[in-house]
Motif scaffolding. Structure first.
Motif, PDB file in Angstrom:
ATOM      1  N   LYS A   3       0.848  -1.191   0.000  1.00 34.37           N
ATOM      2  CA  LYS A   3       0.000   0.000   0.000  1.00 34.37           C
ATOM      3  C   LYS A   3       0.879   1.236   0.000  1.00 34.37           C
ATOM      4  O   LYS A   3       1.911   1.284   0.672  1.00 34.37           O
ATOM      5  CB  LYS A   3      -0.845   0.018   1.272  1.00 34.37           C
ATOM      6  CG  LYS A   3      -2.109  -0.793   1.214  1.00 34.37           C
ATOM      7  CD  LYS A   3      -2.852  -0.561   2.518  1.00 34.37           C
ATOM      8  CE  LYS A   3      -4.282  -1.050   2.432  1.00 34.37           C
ATOM      9  NZ  LYS A   3      -4.927  -0.894   3.746  1.00 34.37           N
ATOM     10  N   THR A   4       0.428   2.270  -0.737  1.00 33.03           N
ATOM     11  CA  THR A   4       1.152   3.541  -0.722  1.00 33.03           C
ATOM     12  C   THR A   4       0.870   4.256   0.597  1.00 33.03           C
ATOM     13  O   THR A   4      -0.281   4.451   0.977  1.00 33.03           O
ATOM     14  CB  THR A   4       0.707   4.430  -1.900  1.00 33.03           C
ATOM     15  OG1 THR A   4       0.928   3.718  -3.108  1.00 33.03           O
ATOM     16  CG2 THR A   4       1.499   5.721  -1.933  1.00 33.03           C
ATOM     17  N   LEU A   5       1.938   4.634   1.288  1.00 31.53           N
ATOM     18  CA  LEU A   5       1.800   5.366   2.548  1.00 31.53           C
ATOM     19  C   LEU A   5       1.924   6.870   2.298  1.00 31.53           C
ATOM     20  O   LEU A   5       1.131   7.667   2.758  1.00 31.53           O
ATOM     21  CB  LEU A   5       2.884   4.906   3.523  1.00 31.53           C
ATOM     22  CG  LEU A   5       2.975   5.673   4.821  1.00 31.53           C
ATOM     23  CD1 LEU A   5       1.775   5.381   5.699  1.00 31.53           C
ATOM     24  CD2 LEU A   5       4.251   5.334   5.575  1.00 31.53           C
ATOM     25  N   ILE A   6       2.974   7.228   1.520  1.00 27.68           N
ATOM     26  CA  ILE A   6       3.306   8.635   1.273  1.00 27.68           C
ATOM     27  C   ILE A   6       3.364   8.864  -0.230  1.00 27.68           C
ATOM     28  O   ILE A   6       3.968   8.067  -0.961  1.00 27.68           O
ATOM     29  CB  ILE A   6       4.663   8.976   1.914  1.00 27.68           C
ATOM     30  CG1 ILE A   6       4.495   9.153   3.433  1.00 27.68           C
ATOM     31  CG2 ILE A   6       5.306  10.209   1.289  1.00 27.68           C
ATOM     32  CD1 ILE A   6       5.787   9.204   4.206  1.00 27.68           C
ATOM     33  N   GLN A   7       2.731   9.914  -0.674  1.00 29.78           N
ATOM     34  CA  GLN A   7       2.814  10.280  -2.102  1.00 29.78           C
ATOM     35  C   GLN A   7       2.981  11.800  -2.216  1.00 29.78           C
ATOM     36  O   GLN A   7       2.131  12.562  -1.751  1.00 29.78           O
ATOM     37  CB  GLN A   7       1.544   9.831  -2.831  1.00 29.78           C
ATOM     38  CG  GLN A   7       1.646   9.965  -4.341  1.00 29.78           C
ATOM     39  CD  GLN A   7       0.443   9.379  -5.052  1.00 29.78           C
ATOM     40  OE1 GLN A   7      -0.660   9.357  -4.496  1.00 29.78           O
ATOM     41  NE2 GLN A   7       0.632   8.909  -6.253  1.00 29.78           N
ATOM     42  N   LEU A   8       4.109  12.200  -2.780  1.00 32.38           N
ATOM     43  CA  LEU A   8       4.349  13.615  -3.055  1.00 32.38           C
ATOM     44  C   LEU A   8       4.167  13.848  -4.545  1.00 32.38           C
ATOM     45  O   LEU A   8       4.763  13.145  -5.363  1.00 32.38           O
ATOM     46  CB  LEU A   8       5.775  14.017  -2.657  1.00 32.38           C
ATOM     47  CG  LEU A   8       6.216  13.811  -1.207  1.00 32.38           C
ATOM     48  CD1 LEU A   8       7.601  14.384  -0.989  1.00 32.38           C
ATOM     49  CD2 LEU A   8       5.247  14.445  -0.227  1.00 32.38           C
ATOM     50  N   LYS A   9       3.350  14.820  -4.883  1.00 30.70           N
ATOM     51  CA  LYS A   9       3.078  15.114  -6.293  1.00 30.70           C
ATOM     52  C   LYS A   9       3.517  16.536  -6.609  1.00 30.70           C
ATOM     53  O   LYS A   9       2.899  17.497  -6.135  1.00 30.70           O
ATOM     54  CB  LYS A   9       1.581  14.959  -6.599  1.00 30.70           C
ATOM     55  CG  LYS A   9       1.090  13.522  -6.571  1.00 30.70           C
ATOM     56  CD  LYS A   9      -0.368  13.471  -7.016  1.00 30.70           C
ATOM     57  CE  LYS A   9      -0.844  12.034  -7.179  1.00 30.70           C
ATOM     58  NZ  LYS A   9      -2.249  11.970  -7.598  1.00 30.70           N
ATOM     59  N   ASP A  10       4.598  16.658  -7.377  1.00 26.41           N
ATOM     60  CA  ASP A  10       5.050  17.951  -7.891  1.00 26.41           C
ATOM     61  C   ASP A  10       5.213  18.991  -6.782  1.00 26.41           C
ATOM     62  O   ASP A  10       4.764  20.131  -6.889  1.00 26.41           O
ATOM     63  CB  ASP A  10       4.060  18.449  -8.955  1.00 26.41           C
ATOM     64  CG  ASP A  10       4.745  19.339  -9.987  1.00 26.41           C
ATOM     65  OD1 ASP A  10       5.948  19.137 -10.230  1.00 26.41           O
ATOM     66  OD2 ASP A  10       4.084  20.236 -10.530  1.00 26.41           O
ATOM     67  N   ILE A  11       5.885  18.582  -5.708  1.00 26.88           N
ATOM     68  CA  ILE A  11       6.034  19.448  -4.523  1.00 26.88           C
ATOM     69  C   ILE A  11       7.148  20.482  -4.740  1.00 26.88           C
ATOM     70  O   ILE A  11       8.273  20.138  -5.103  1.00 26.88           O
ATOM     71  CB  ILE A  11       6.384  18.602  -3.283  1.00 26.88           C
ATOM     72  CG1 ILE A  11       5.200  17.742  -2.843  1.00 26.88           C
ATOM     73  CG2 ILE A  11       6.890  19.486  -2.137  1.00 26.88           C
ATOM     74  CD1 ILE A  11       4.171  18.415  -1.996  1.00 26.88           C
ATOM     75  N   LEU A  68      -0.863  11.528   2.652  1.00 24.95           N
ATOM     76  CA  LEU A  68      -0.416  10.613   3.698  1.00 24.95           C
ATOM     77  C   LEU A  68      -1.589   9.693   4.001  1.00 24.95           C
ATOM     78  O   LEU A  68      -2.661  10.164   4.387  1.00 24.95           O
ATOM     79  CB  LEU A  68      -0.013  11.409   4.951  1.00 24.95           C
ATOM     80  CG  LEU A  68       0.465  10.601   6.155  1.00 24.95           C
ATOM     81  CD1 LEU A  68       1.730   9.820   5.841  1.00 24.95           C
ATOM     82  CD2 LEU A  68       0.716  11.526   7.347  1.00 24.95           C
ATOM     83  N   HIS A  69      -1.398   8.389   3.793  1.00 22.27           N
ATOM     84  CA  HIS A  69      -2.506   7.427   3.925  1.00 22.27           C
ATOM     85  C   HIS A  69      -3.700   7.863   3.076  1.00 22.27           C
ATOM     86  O   HIS A  69      -4.849   7.730   3.495  1.00 22.27           O
ATOM     87  CB  HIS A  69      -2.957   7.312   5.389  1.00 22.27           C
ATOM     88  CG  HIS A  69      -2.089   6.430   6.221  1.00 22.27           C
ATOM     89  ND1 HIS A  69      -1.745   5.141   5.864  1.00 22.27           N
ATOM     90  CD2 HIS A  69      -1.475   6.639   7.402  1.00 22.27           C
ATOM     91  CE1 HIS A  69      -0.969   4.608   6.786  1.00 22.27           C
ATOM     92  NE2 HIS A  69      -0.779   5.498   7.723  1.00 22.27           N
TER      93      HIS A  69
END
Length: 239
Positions: A3-11, A68-69
């Motif tokens: 499972k994805t816990l953390i996803q940063l998109k174009d930060i 996050l989650h």
């Protein structure tokens, strides 16, 4: 399935917008899965501390999204971020940040008070956490009565007592001798083996090589993101 816990998109994180602007983070895209042991490595000024603050919900981006989650936390207010930090993230810092006039068990209990956990349950969780880091026999000792390595173990116990899913360790061995550093890294690996997601922030290649995945940051950008084949191979051999 992972499972994805953390996803940063174009930060992006920009300080002093305008002609003298500093891009501390420059279009960062990153995913960390539940149960990973990840090192984020970079020299001073690379953006790694800003990235740590972002991952730890201590700061919000100028632009982009942080999930996050699955929850977008990039535009939350301070009190909402504080609640998420309290529930989701255990912090371990280079400076142990222990309260001098409290003993080990009282230091570990502190964040549990903010979570509204009752006195008996608090004491139970604090003792369990200290036993996990091998300090069951030093619960009544104050920071001044302990070595640096022992103080850092109290700090780890404090970070894990509430059983947060994410452990964020910022230069956790920075103030320690090599023997204590090995002990601390082993505790972090054991936490990972027990199912926690551990994110190590460091400038030291030797420390980064203890992780299963190494993300290198330079000038606010991700320069490389690789699996640590050495560790993964040795793990296969053990099996």
């Amino acid at each position: 399935m992972e499972k994805t816990l953390i996803q940063l998109k174009d930060i992006c994180k920009v300080y002093n917008p305008g002609e003298n602007e500093v891009r501390a983070l420059d279009h960062i895209n990153l995913e960390i899965m539940e149960g990973e042991l990840v090192a984020i490595i970079g020299q001073s000024g690379s953006g790694k501390s800003t990235l740590m603050n972002m991952l730890g919900c201590l700061d919000v981006p100028t632009s982009g999204s942080y999930y996050l989650h699955g929850q977008d936390v990039s535009h939350l207010k301070d009190n909402e971020l504080s609640a998420i930090r309290n529930k989701e993230i255990g912090f371990i810092f280079q400076g142990f940040n222990l309260i001098a006039n409290l003993n080990a068990v009282e230091n570990v209990e502190l964040p549990l008070i903010y979570r509204g956990i009752g006195k008996q349950e608090r004491r139970k969780l604090a003792k369990e956490a200290l036993e996990m880091v091998g300090l069951g026999h030093r619960m009544d000792h104050k920071p001044s009565e302990m070595s640096g390595g022992q103080q850092q173990r109290v700090a780890i116990a404090r970070a894990i007592a509430a059983k947060p899913p994410v452990i964020l360790a910022d230069e956790p061995t920075g103030n320690l001798d090599s023997a204590s550093s090995k002990e601390i890294l082993q505790i972090l690996k054991d936490l990972h083996s027990g199912g926690r997601t551990v994110i190590l922030i460091t400038h030291d290649d030797k420390i980064a090589e203890q992780a299963y995945r190494i993300i290198r940051i330079l000038d606010g950008k991700i320069e490389s993101d690789r699996k640590n084949d050495k560790i993964l191979e040795s793990r296969e051999e053990i099996k």
